[in-house]
Design an enzyme around this catalytic site. Sequence first.
Site, PDB file in Angstrom:
ATOM      1  N   GLY A   5       0.818  -1.193   0.000  1.00 47.23           N
ATOM      2  CA  GLY A   5       0.000   0.000   0.000  1.00 47.23           C
ATOM      3  C   GLY A   5       0.855   1.247   0.000  1.00 47.23           C
ATOM      4  N   SER A   6       0.294   2.363  -0.464  1.00 51.32           N
ATOM      5  CA  SER A   6       1.005   3.630  -0.361  1.00 51.32           C
ATOM      6  C   SER A   6       0.777   4.192   1.037  1.00 51.32           C
ATOM      7  CB  SER A   6       0.496   4.603  -1.418  1.00 51.32           C
ATOM      8  OG  SER A   6       0.848   4.117  -2.689  1.00 51.32           O
ATOM      9  N   GLY A   7       1.576   5.206   1.392  1.00 55.15           N
ATOM     10  CA  GLY A   7       1.451   5.772   2.722  1.00 55.15           C
ATOM     11  C   GLY A   7       2.592   5.352   3.626  1.00 55.15           C
ATOM     12  N   HIS A   8       3.575   4.594   3.067  1.00 53.02           N
ATOM     13  CA  HIS A   8       4.716   4.119   3.851  1.00 53.02           C
ATOM     14  C   HIS A   8       6.022   4.756   3.394  1.00 53.02           C
ATOM     15  CE1 HIS A   8       1.909   1.279   5.335  1.00 53.02           C
ATOM     16  NE2 HIS A   8       1.852   0.582   4.231  1.00 53.02           N
ATOM     17  N   ASP A  33      -1.704  -8.290   0.732  1.00 52.67           N
ATOM     18  CA  ASP A  33      -0.449  -8.295  -0.019  1.00 52.67           C
ATOM     19  C   ASP A  33      -0.101  -9.712  -0.459  1.00 52.67           C
ATOM     20  OD1 ASP A  33       0.258  -5.559   0.022  1.00 52.67           O
ATOM     21  OD2 ASP A  33       0.965  -5.712   2.073  1.00 52.67           O
ATOM     22  N   HIS A  71      -0.412   0.264   9.050  1.00 49.66           N
ATOM     23  CA  HIS A  71      -1.569   0.667   8.244  1.00 49.66           C
ATOM     24  C   HIS A  71      -2.595   1.386   9.086  1.00 49.66           C
ATOM     25  CE1 HIS A  71       0.218  -2.672   5.991  1.00 49.66           C
ATOM     26  NE2 HIS A  71      -0.127  -1.958   4.949  1.00 49.66           N
ATOM     27  N   LYS A 115       5.315  -8.199   2.266  1.00 48.18           N
ATOM     28  CA  LYS A 115       5.105  -8.038   3.714  1.00 48.18           C
ATOM     29  C   LYS A 115       3.906  -8.884   4.112  1.00 48.18           C
ATOM     30  CE  LYS A 115       4.720  -3.452   3.764  1.00 48.18           C
ATOM     31  NZ  LYS A 115       4.549  -3.446   2.311  1.00 48.18           N
TER      32      LYS A 115
END
Lengths: 216, 330
Positions: free
Chosen positions: B54-57, B110, B219, B105
């Site tokens: 996911g994006s945001g990391h 995922d 998350h 991960k």
Amino acid sequence: MSEKIKVTSEKIKDIFIKIADVLIENKNYLTELDAAIGDADHGINMARGFKKVKEKIEDDSFKNNSDLVKTVAMTLISTVGGASGPLYGTAFLNISKIIPDSDFDIDSFIKIGETVIEGIQKLGKAQRGEKTMLDTIIPAVNALRESKVKGLSLERALEECKKAAEEGMKATIPLLATKGRASYLGERSKGHQDPGATSSYLIIKVIVDELISEME
Amino acid sequence: MKKKLINDPENVVVEMIEGIVKAKPSKLRKLDNYNVVVRKDAPLDKVALVSGGGSGHEPAHAGYVGEGMLDAAVAGDVFTSPTPDAIFEAIKTVNGGKGVLLIVKNYTGDVMNFEMAEDMAVAEGIEVAHVVVNDDVAVEDSLYTTGRRGVAGTIFVHKIAGAKAAAGAELSEVKKAAEKVISNVRTKGMALYPCRVPSAEEPTFKLEEDEMELGIGIHGEPGTQRTKVKKADEIVDDLLGSILSDINFENGDEVALMVNGMGGTPLMELFIANRRAHQVLENRGIKVYKNFVDEFMTSLEMAGMSITLLKLDQELKELLDAPTDINLMK
């Protein structure tokens, strides 16, 4: 029971558009449920996927039911992401392989339910009672089987299926999550209704209501 | 709604990716129609490495695409795993004929999406393998759960598998090196303030001013334990305590120590935590061979940190020291 109902591709298209509308409408509700035990994106992901499904199927015509359902499945797999994308995508992909082209009877619905459960279990490795979408779907399919044994009418069987799905969804509230992201919370996952079980109920509800309105 | 430097929640990922490749135009490019960042010189004559999530990391994972680390990073929506078709495109683009290793991960979505992509690639005759990183000691690994989460320790897997691939190793050897990291790396995180995803009006969980969460993931999911806010040293003691009791460390062991900010914590605080981490390790007779203090795997603007220990042997030390053009991991 040898009741049959005819469900054409046009009708199935209507059903998917209704499912899309209901999921888009419930985007915030599903997201709030997910915020409690997951990562607050179930509503957003489902709405995104089904919005795309709607765009994809609205103006197209399809050779048959299988073709239509396969398009829905592939669209979900390539737009939803997360765990719901592959799970719902695989469920619909499995349906596309066995869906009848015209006449549906109780056995067709049972078979559809069984192939959905099989697909989700293979990918998600979950059982009933683990606070997932299967807690809605498994009782719903069991209700169809029981209705067949009892010799209920097709309409009654579908009603029972919807009722069992709703009860299954609500029964996820006290459960401890052992699968999916909610499982990372351990004991703290208790006391919240599972978002995946909820979206599954919303989908089953639309399908049943639409089929029943067709029978009347 | 919280103030954010965005245009439209719907476009955050694609606009971010466009910005990332603009920042390194000679080294990176974006795949058309997919939120995938690849090395401009890919495919290369070596085993290729693909990761994502996911994006945001940020900077994970696109920030680790480069020499000596990843060949492609696949970005999903915010906190949502990417879809199999995007991962499949990444695999096809970077495969130089020596096979592709997927570094995943351990998050249910995922794992499922990467496995579906692997199936698609294998069906096309591409040699693909995957490893699942599960370094988070905060969640239990048992028969009944989907296991530990994969968090900041993933960056060490990128670095070491990347170095092994750059050295010309075969896919099976690169996979083995990645698995060696996975079995020797442990992480635990905490949050002082939750994060807020661009599309949501509410934070992902609520914390009172005097509360913190221990055992968070990346998350925005709540942690495993909520307590009153403690001093930095006590927090470090808790995080390291969990890590040290999970893996067998002996006097004289050497480790890589990573103090990772979650996106909303000043470096000052990370260094204060790092200071304590050194004290704790020294008391245990554990030597810090290499120390990383920065933001490596974040959770949007969540305030908090995670601590990661990687137990080293000679091979891991050499691979950790191998050259890369990723500044954070030099």
